[in-house]
Design a protein around this motif. Structure first.
Motif, PDB file in Angstrom:
ATOM      1  N   ALA A 444      -5.849  18.958  -1.716  1.00 20.48           N
ATOM      2  CA  ALA A 444      -5.707  19.238  -0.286  1.00 20.48           C
ATOM      3  C   ALA A 444      -6.214  18.092   0.575  1.00 20.48           C
ATOM      4  N   SER A 445      -7.184  17.328   0.085  1.00 23.61           N
ATOM      5  CA  SER A 445      -7.697  16.182   0.846  1.00 23.61           C
ATOM      6  C   SER A 445      -7.136  14.856   0.342  1.00 23.61           C
ATOM      7  N   TRP A 446      -6.267  14.915  -0.682  1.00 21.36           N
ATOM      8  CA  TRP A 446      -5.706  13.684  -1.275  1.00 21.36           C
ATOM      9  C   TRP A 446      -4.565  13.171  -0.410  1.00 21.36           C
ATOM     10  N   GLN A 447      -4.579  11.894  -0.139  1.00 21.00           N
ATOM     11  CA  GLN A 447      -3.505  11.264   0.634  1.00 21.00           C
ATOM     12  C   GLN A 447      -3.312   9.847   0.126  1.00 21.00           C
ATOM     13  N   ILE A 448      -2.074   9.380   0.163  1.00 23.50           N
ATOM     14  CA  ILE A 448      -1.805   7.996  -0.225  1.00 23.50           C
ATOM     15  C   ILE A 448      -1.689   7.149   1.030  1.00 23.50           C
ATOM     16  N   TRP A 449      -2.379   6.009   1.031  1.00 24.27           N
ATOM     17  CA  TRP A 449      -2.474   5.133   2.193  1.00 24.27           C
ATOM     18  C   TRP A 449      -1.830   3.796   1.874  1.00 24.27           C
ATOM     19  N   GLY A 450      -0.931   3.354   2.736  1.00 22.59           N
ATOM     20  CA  GLY A 450      -0.258   2.080   2.538  1.00 22.59           C
ATOM     21  C   GLY A 450      -1.081   0.924   3.059  1.00 22.59           C
ATOM     22  N   LEU A 451      -1.148  -0.132   2.263  1.00 23.67           N
ATOM     23  CA  LEU A 451      -1.885  -1.350   2.633  1.00 23.67           C
ATOM     24  C   LEU A 451      -0.931  -2.537   2.477  1.00 23.67           C
ATOM     25  N   PRO A 452      -0.349  -3.042   3.583  1.00 24.02           N
ATOM     26  CA  PRO A 452       0.702  -4.056   3.467  1.00 24.02           C
ATOM     27  C   PRO A 452       0.196  -5.494   3.472  1.00 24.02           C
ATOM     28  N   ASN A 453      -1.111  -5.696   3.402  1.00 25.52           N
ATOM     29  CA  ASN A 453      -1.640  -7.049   3.597  1.00 25.52           C
ATOM     30  C   ASN A 453      -2.632  -7.469   2.531  1.00 25.52           C
ATOM     31  N   CYS A 454      -2.369  -7.110   1.278  1.00 26.46           N
ATOM     32  CA  CYS A 454      -3.256  -7.514   0.184  1.00 26.46           C
ATOM     33  C   CYS A 454      -2.975  -8.969  -0.188  1.00 26.46           C
ATOM     34  N   GLY A 455      -3.980  -9.814  -0.063  1.00 26.71           N
ATOM     35  CA  GLY A 455      -3.794 -11.233  -0.332  1.00 26.71           C
ATOM     36  C   GLY A 455      -4.257 -11.633  -1.720  1.00 26.71           C
ATOM     37  N   LYS A 456      -3.498 -12.527  -2.343  1.00 28.53           N
ATOM     38  CA  LYS A 456      -3.855 -13.052  -3.658  1.00 28.53           C
ATOM     39  C   LYS A 456      -3.005 -14.286  -3.925  1.00 28.53           C
ATOM     40  N   GLY A 457      -3.527 -15.203  -4.739  1.00 27.36           N
ATOM     41  CA  GLY A 457      -2.744 -16.352  -5.172  1.00 27.36           C
ATOM     42  C   GLY A 457      -2.965 -17.593  -4.337  1.00 27.36           C
ATOM     43  N   ASP A 458      -2.443 -18.703  -4.810  1.00 28.78           N
ATOM     44  CA  ASP A 458      -2.503 -19.983  -4.117  1.00 28.78           C
ATOM     45  C   ASP A 458      -1.225 -20.757  -4.421  1.00 28.78           C
ATOM     46  N   PRO A 459      -0.303 -20.874  -3.434  1.00 32.13           N
ATOM     47  CA  PRO A 459      -0.426 -20.403  -2.055  1.00 32.13           C
ATOM     48  C   PRO A 459      -0.493 -18.886  -1.990  1.00 32.13           C
ATOM     49  N   MET A 460      -1.221 -18.393  -0.972  1.00 35.08           N
ATOM     50  CA  MET A 460      -1.485 -16.960  -0.888  1.00 35.08           C
ATOM     51  C   MET A 460      -0.193 -16.170  -0.707  1.00 35.08           C
ATOM     52  N   GLN A 461      -0.123 -15.058  -1.417  1.00 36.69           N
ATOM     53  CA  GLN A 461       0.963 -14.116  -1.260  1.00 36.69           C
ATOM     54  C   GLN A 461       0.402 -12.806  -0.701  1.00 36.69           C
ATOM     55  N   THR A 462       1.076 -12.255   0.291  1.00 35.33           N
ATOM     56  CA  THR A 462       0.680 -10.982   0.879  1.00 35.33           C
ATOM     57  C   THR A 462       1.551  -9.893   0.281  1.00 35.33           C
ATOM     58  N   MET A 463       0.913  -8.956  -0.410  1.00 36.15           N
ATOM     59  CA  MET A 463       1.662  -7.925  -1.118  1.00 36.15           C
ATOM     60  C   MET A 463       1.426  -6.563  -0.487  1.00 36.15           C
ATOM     61  N   ARG A 464       2.425  -5.710  -0.639  1.00 38.89           N
ATOM     62  CA  ARG A 464       2.393  -4.361  -0.101  1.00 38.89           C
ATOM     63  C   ARG A 464       2.005  -3.407  -1.232  1.00 38.89           C
ATOM     64  N   VAL A 465       0.832  -2.805  -1.101  1.00 39.31           N
ATOM     65  CA  VAL A 465       0.291  -1.924  -2.131  1.00 39.31           C
ATOM     66  C   VAL A 465      -0.143  -0.615  -1.463  1.00 39.31           C
ATOM     67  N   ALA A 466      -0.593   0.339  -2.249  1.00 39.31           N
ATOM     68  CA  ALA A 466      -1.035   1.611  -1.688  1.00 39.31           C
ATOM     69  C   ALA A 466      -2.061   2.263  -2.603  1.00 39.31           C
ATOM     70  N   HIS A 467      -2.801   3.196  -2.024  1.00 38.59           N
ATOM     71  CA  HIS A 467      -3.871   3.861  -2.773  1.00 38.59           C
ATOM     72  C   HIS A 467      -3.960   5.313  -2.361  1.00 38.59           C
ATOM     73  N   GLY A 468      -3.910   6.196  -3.347  1.00 41.99           N
ATOM     74  CA  GLY A 468      -4.123   7.608  -3.108  1.00 41.99           C
ATOM     75  C   GLY A 468      -5.554   7.970  -3.426  1.00 41.99           C
ATOM     76  N   ALA A 469      -6.147   8.794  -2.565  1.00 42.15           N
ATOM     77  CA  ALA A 469      -7.532   9.215  -2.801  1.00 42.15           C
ATOM     78  C   ALA A 469      -7.796  10.520  -2.075  1.00 42.15           C
ATOM     79  N   PRO A 470      -8.615  11.380  -2.658  1.00 42.67           N
ATOM     80  CA  PRO A 470      -9.175  12.526  -1.945  1.00 42.67           C
ATOM     81  C   PRO A 470     -10.524  12.105  -1.359  1.00 42.67           C
ATOM     82  N   ALA A 471     -11.260  13.030  -0.808  1.00 37.56           N
ATOM     83  CA  ALA A 471     -12.668  12.788  -0.502  1.00 37.56           C
ATOM     84  C   ALA A 471     -13.478  12.953  -1.787  1.00 37.56           C
TER      85      ALA A 471
END
Length: 480
Positions: A444-471
């Motif tokens: 009931a408290s679990w929700q997936i949240w989109g994160l479109p600005n995860c940086g990694k690499g050289d040259p840096m790449q911005t990747m679109r990832v997401a995370h589901g979590a409850p409290a």
């Protein structure tokens, strides 16, 4: 120009080198649109289309990669030849054997779903929606800034490889949110909905913006920003801590997702934000968290921006455990890293566009829900603090020691939520923190949240990832 299947397969067939072991071609067309309003005016209005081709080749034990923004057939052939030249040169200098995990060829088409095409909504309507959401938040002299964002994203991708795969994928995404900044003398407070950094993001269409209901939520955001100005400070010292879904999603990202990237652990990709304390020798025998902690990588979650049909190795999307009942049991892997730990790729290799070489990236890294309602966890907490919504974070380059600040907190006394508190800050050591988790709330408290600005690499790449979590509740956490 969108290449045809026959063009790409002809180019792959034409590659010539005695040591050629593998090659693939990717083509992407990435469409992005962003609207931002601030204090009643349009601050940002951008719309871009980026087209690229990228060719990756393995000659002997040397990788070669070349990319071009010219997507014509002549450019494709020149780029492919250049990739072979780079791979042949890399092979001369290579010192380690490259082993690729097995893969089945796939011919497939995949697309995320949406109800209302984001590009069918006129830009004027998007501006008006944001102004209607944010203008009512103004009027109090202590409200220094109100702002709103709407973002649209679509990427078309074609993948062809010498393994016999030909895959077309299209992802469509929407994001949005509002923010209020309140200032009174030297006191500064910020409140956002549904999340900071541009809001929340889903693989969906305009219907997602409608579901967010920004006009109705905005006044509550303003009122909480004002209330925080005079709220008492969150206390320092050790206390039981309940972390809400949105904040816990970022905690998972920083202290669970990044350290389980195998290329970080192997020292192959440490250019941005360092390596990982989770070493391969710890796999299967290291207690990462309590028995309540189950974390999965799952690229199959419908409606999430971390989902896809196939990764950029041509490996199908999968669901697998990284942490199971508190034990460290898995990494995020690719075809060229999984064999180092005796496994096959679990399909987590991606690139921002075809102009970048694919590397291991998070998909949907989720903390699985428990079985206890959040209200029962609060009722079972004699004294503690509830925190929600990220404000700041810091974590070391091994993903071991961290500090998180949140927008808002609430006192817990005798199993009840009490006063609003401002400037909550908590710190910890990753495994000690996750081992202190003694309750995970139910779905009931679990929700997936989109994160479109995860940086990694050289040259840096911005990747679109997401995370589901409850409290979840964590015992005896250090508050700053």
């Amino acid at each position: 120009m969108k290449p045809t299947r026959s063009q790409l397969e002809d180019i792959l067939a034409s590659l010539r080198d005695p040591g050629l072991r593998y090659a693939d071609i990717r083509w992407t067309a990435t469409h992005e649109q962003h609207v931002r309003v601030r204090n009643g005016e349009v601050e940002t209005l951008s719309s871009t289309i980026d087209r690229a081709i990228g060719v990756r080749v393995l000659v002997g034990d040397g990788w070669g990669f070349a990319a071009n923004s010219d997507t014509s057939e002549d450019s494709l052939r020149r780029t492919a030849r250049r990739a072979v030249e780079v791979a042949a040169a890399s092979n001369i200098a290579s010192t380690q054997r490259v082993v690729l995990s097995d893969i089945e060829p796939h011919v497939a088409t995949w697309a995320s779903s949406f109800e209302i095409d984001p590009w069918s909504i006129p830009i004027e309507q998007k501006i008006e929606h944001l102004l209607a959401s944010t203008d009512p938040m103004r009027g109090d002299d202590r409200i220094h800034q109100v702002s709103g964002d709407i973002s649209c994203y679509r990427q078309e991708k074609i993948f062809a490889s010498t393994a016999g795969s030909y895959i077309e994928q299209t992802t469509t995404e929407m994001g949005g949110g509002v923010e209020a900044v309140a200032i009174d003398g030297s006191e500064f407070q910020r409140r956002t909905y549904p999340n900071p950094f541009g809001g929340d993001f889903q693989a969906a269409g305009w219907e997602f913006i409608e579901r967010l209901d920004l006009p109705r939520k905005a006044l509550g955001v303003r009122d909480e920003a004002l209330a925080l100005l005079t709220a008492p400070k969150a206390p320092a010292g050790r206390t039981d801590l309940i972390i809400g879904s949105a904040q816990l999603a970022l905690q998972v990202h920083e202290s669970c997702g990044h350290p389980t990237e195998l290329d970080r652990a192997m020292g192959l990709e440490i250019s941005l934000a360092g390596g990982s304390f989770l070493q391969p020798s710890m796999l299967g025998n290291f207690r990462y968290g309590s028995e309540h902690v189950n974390i999965v990588g799952d690229a199959t979650v419908p409606g999430s921006i971390g989902s896809f049909g196939f990764d950029d190795d041509g490996v199908p999307a999968q669901r697998f455990h990284l942490i199971e009942k508190g034990m460290f049991v898995g990494y995020l892997t690719g075809r060229d890293t999984a064999p180092a730990i005796g496994r096959k790729s679990n399909g987590t290799v991606r690139a921002e566009t075809a102009a970048r070489i694919p590397i291991i990236r998070m998909t949907n890294i989720n903390l699985e829900p428990g079985t206890t309602p959040l209200a029962d966890i609060i009722a079972d907490t004699k004294r503690g603090i509830f925190v929600e919504t990220n404000k700041s974070w810091s974590i070391d380059d091994l993903r071991l020691n961290f500090q998180f600040g949140c927008e808002v907190a609430y006192e817990i006394e005798n199993g009840r939520l009490g006063r609003m508190l401002k400037n909550p800050l908590y710190t910890g050591n990753t495994p000690e923190f996750w081992r202190s988790c003694d309750a995970v709330a139910d779905r009931a408290s679990w929700q997936i949240w989109g994160l479109p600005n995860c940086g990694k690499g050289d040259p840096m790449q911005t990747m679109r990832v997401a995370h589901g979590a409850p409290a979840a509740r964590f015992r005896d956490v250090e508050m700053g």
